[in-house]
Design a protein around this motif. Structure first.
Motif, PDB file in Angstrom:
ATOM      1  N   UNK A  80      25.707 -17.107 -15.018  1.00  0.00           N
ATOM      2  CA  UNK A  80      25.860 -18.352 -14.293  1.00  0.00           C
ATOM      3  C   UNK A  80      26.239 -19.472 -15.258  1.00  0.00           C
ATOM      4  N   UNK A  81      26.967 -20.428 -14.747  1.00  0.00           N
ATOM      5  CA  UNK A  81      27.363 -21.594 -15.544  1.00  0.00           C
ATOM      6  C   UNK A  81      26.258 -22.641 -15.454  1.00  0.00           C
ATOM      7  N   UNK A  82      25.239 -22.478 -16.298  1.00  0.00           N
ATOM      8  CA  UNK A  82      24.127 -23.426 -16.321  1.00  0.00           C
ATOM      9  C   UNK A  82      24.003 -23.999 -17.728  1.00  0.00           C
ATOM     10  N   UNK A  83      23.370 -25.147 -17.820  1.00  0.00           N
ATOM     11  CA  UNK A  83      23.149 -25.773 -19.125  1.00  0.00           C
ATOM     12  C   UNK A  83      22.339 -24.837 -20.029  1.00  0.00           C
ATOM     13  N   UNK A  84      21.339 -24.155 -19.450  1.00  0.00           N
ATOM     14  CA  UNK A  84      20.507 -23.239 -20.234  1.00  0.00           C
ATOM     15  C   UNK A  84      21.337 -22.085 -20.779  1.00  0.00           C
ATOM     16  N   UNK A  85      22.148 -21.457 -19.930  1.00  0.00           N
ATOM     17  CA  UNK A  85      22.956 -20.326 -20.378  1.00  0.00           C
ATOM     18  C   UNK A  85      23.963 -20.743 -21.443  1.00  0.00           C
ATOM     19  N   UNK A  86      24.608 -21.884 -21.254  1.00  0.00           N
ATOM     20  CA  UNK A  86      25.589 -22.361 -22.234  1.00  0.00           C
ATOM     21  C   UNK A  86      24.900 -22.675 -23.565  1.00  0.00           C
ATOM     22  N   UNK A  87      23.745 -23.343 -23.507  1.00  0.00           N
ATOM     23  CA  UNK A  87      23.010 -23.649 -24.720  1.00  0.00           C
ATOM     24  C   UNK A  87      22.553 -22.365 -25.411  1.00  0.00           C
ATOM     25  N   UNK A 115      22.289   4.663 -15.063  1.00  0.00           N
ATOM     26  CA  UNK A 115      21.882   3.931 -16.252  1.00  0.00           C
ATOM     27  C   UNK A 115      22.882   2.906 -16.743  1.00  0.00           C
ATOM     28  N   UNK A 116      23.996   2.770 -16.063  1.00  0.00           N
ATOM     29  CA  UNK A 116      25.018   1.783 -16.421  1.00  0.00           C
ATOM     30  C   UNK A 116      25.105   0.759 -15.296  1.00  0.00           C
ATOM     31  N   UNK A 117      25.642  -0.417 -15.610  1.00  0.00           N
ATOM     32  CA  UNK A 117      25.726  -1.450 -14.583  1.00  0.00           C
ATOM     33  C   UNK A 117      26.942  -2.339 -14.805  1.00  0.00           C
ATOM     34  N   UNK A 118      27.388  -2.919 -13.709  1.00  0.00           N
ATOM     35  CA  UNK A 118      28.436  -3.929 -13.734  1.00  0.00           C
ATOM     36  C   UNK A 118      27.930  -5.103 -12.903  1.00  0.00           C
ATOM     37  N   UNK A 119      27.963  -6.297 -13.508  1.00  0.00           N
ATOM     38  CA  UNK A 119      27.462  -7.501 -12.841  1.00  0.00           C
ATOM     39  C   UNK A 119      28.613  -8.472 -12.614  1.00  0.00           C
ATOM     40  N   UNK A 120      28.621  -9.071 -11.441  1.00  0.00           N
ATOM     41  CA  UNK A 120      29.533 -10.167 -11.130  1.00  0.00           C
ATOM     42  C   UNK A 120      28.679 -11.421 -10.997  1.00  0.00           C
ATOM     43  N   UNK A 121      28.910 -12.379 -11.914  1.00  0.00           N
ATOM     44  CA  UNK A 121      28.103 -13.608 -11.911  1.00  0.00           C
ATOM     45  C   UNK A 121      28.934 -14.756 -12.453  1.00  0.00           C
ATOM     46  N   UNK A 122      28.935 -15.864 -11.737  1.00  0.00           N
ATOM     47  CA  UNK A 122      29.638 -17.046 -12.213  1.00  0.00           C
ATOM     48  C   UNK A 122      31.124 -16.847 -12.409  1.00  0.00           C
ATOM     49  N   UNK A 123      31.729 -15.944 -11.638  1.00  0.00           N
ATOM     50  CA  UNK A 123      33.163 -15.691 -11.752  1.00  0.00           C
ATOM     51  C   UNK A 123      33.543 -14.766 -12.894  1.00  0.00           C
ATOM     52  N   UNK A 124      32.565 -14.181 -13.563  1.00  0.00           N
ATOM     53  CA  UNK A 124      32.805 -13.273 -14.680  1.00  0.00           C
ATOM     54  C   UNK A 124      32.168 -11.916 -14.386  1.00  0.00           C
ATOM     55  N   UNK A 125      32.598 -10.903 -15.168  1.00  0.00           N
ATOM     56  CA  UNK A 125      32.074  -9.552 -15.016  1.00  0.00           C
ATOM     57  C   UNK A 125      31.475  -9.095 -16.332  1.00  0.00           C
ATOM     58  N   UNK A 126      30.349  -8.407 -16.226  1.00  0.00           N
ATOM     59  CA  UNK A 126      29.627  -7.942 -17.394  1.00  0.00           C
ATOM     60  C   UNK A 126      29.282  -6.477 -17.203  1.00  0.00           C
TER      61      UNK A 126
END
Length: 164
Positions: free
Chosen positions: A2-9, A111-122
């Motif tokens: 997510x695009x949050x101040x905490x994540x960016x910091x 045991x593997x995962x793909x996440x969609x969060x804040x317009x990005x994929x992980x």
């Protein structure tokens, strides 16, 4: 994430810690040790100044769903799930929706995962015990990962180094 101040910091704090560790690990000739020590001190000073700017985490209320063989809303994850269907693989969809209408979806399989969060994929290893995504990690191929650990809500799991 997510695009949050905490994540960016937190991301920048991790990068500064990594830079400091890299400087400590470089084996340079004796005549460069004074420069290396000076650089380490400057990066440490920068990391301490950055730590002083640590923001509070933004309060959110999350509704969480665990959906075995669930259908994601995200188009890229829909394609991933279509491939799982063709290969007869099992998967679980984790969906977290915040009170701010943010949606984070994670598809977990074997045991593997793909996440969609804040317009990005992980992509990475799913730690079922802690319910976190270790980005880039893949035990089968020996990939250690990036050091980023994401909660199912797309929030970066990070604790600042107390010695900074």
């Amino acid at each position: 994430m997510l695009k949050t101040a905490w994540n960016e910091w937190s991301l920048k704090a991790l990068q500064l810690e990594t830079a400091l560790l890299a400087l400590e690990e470089i084996e340079l000739p004796e005549e460069l040790h004074a420069l290396q020590d000076s650089a380490e001190e400057k990066v440490l000073e920068l990391a301490r100044a950055w730590k002083a700017r640590q923001p509070a985490k933004e309060a959110r209320t999350w509704e969480r769903q665990t959906l075995p063989a669930g259908a994601p809303q995200d188009a890229e994850l829909q394609e991933l799930v279509a491939g799982f269907r063709e290969d007869n693989k099992e998967w679980t969809l984790l969906r977290a929706t915040s009170d701010k209408r943010e949606v984070v979806e994670t598809v977990v399989s074997e045991g593997r995962a793909c996440m969609a969060a804040g317009g990005e994929y992980y992509l990475g290893q799913w730690d079922a015990q802690d319910s976190v995504l270790e980005v880039g990690r893949d035990d089968e191929s020996g990939e250690p990962g990036t050091g980023l650990v994401l909660e199912p809500t797309g929030e970066l799991q990070y604790a600042p180094d107390p010695e900074l």
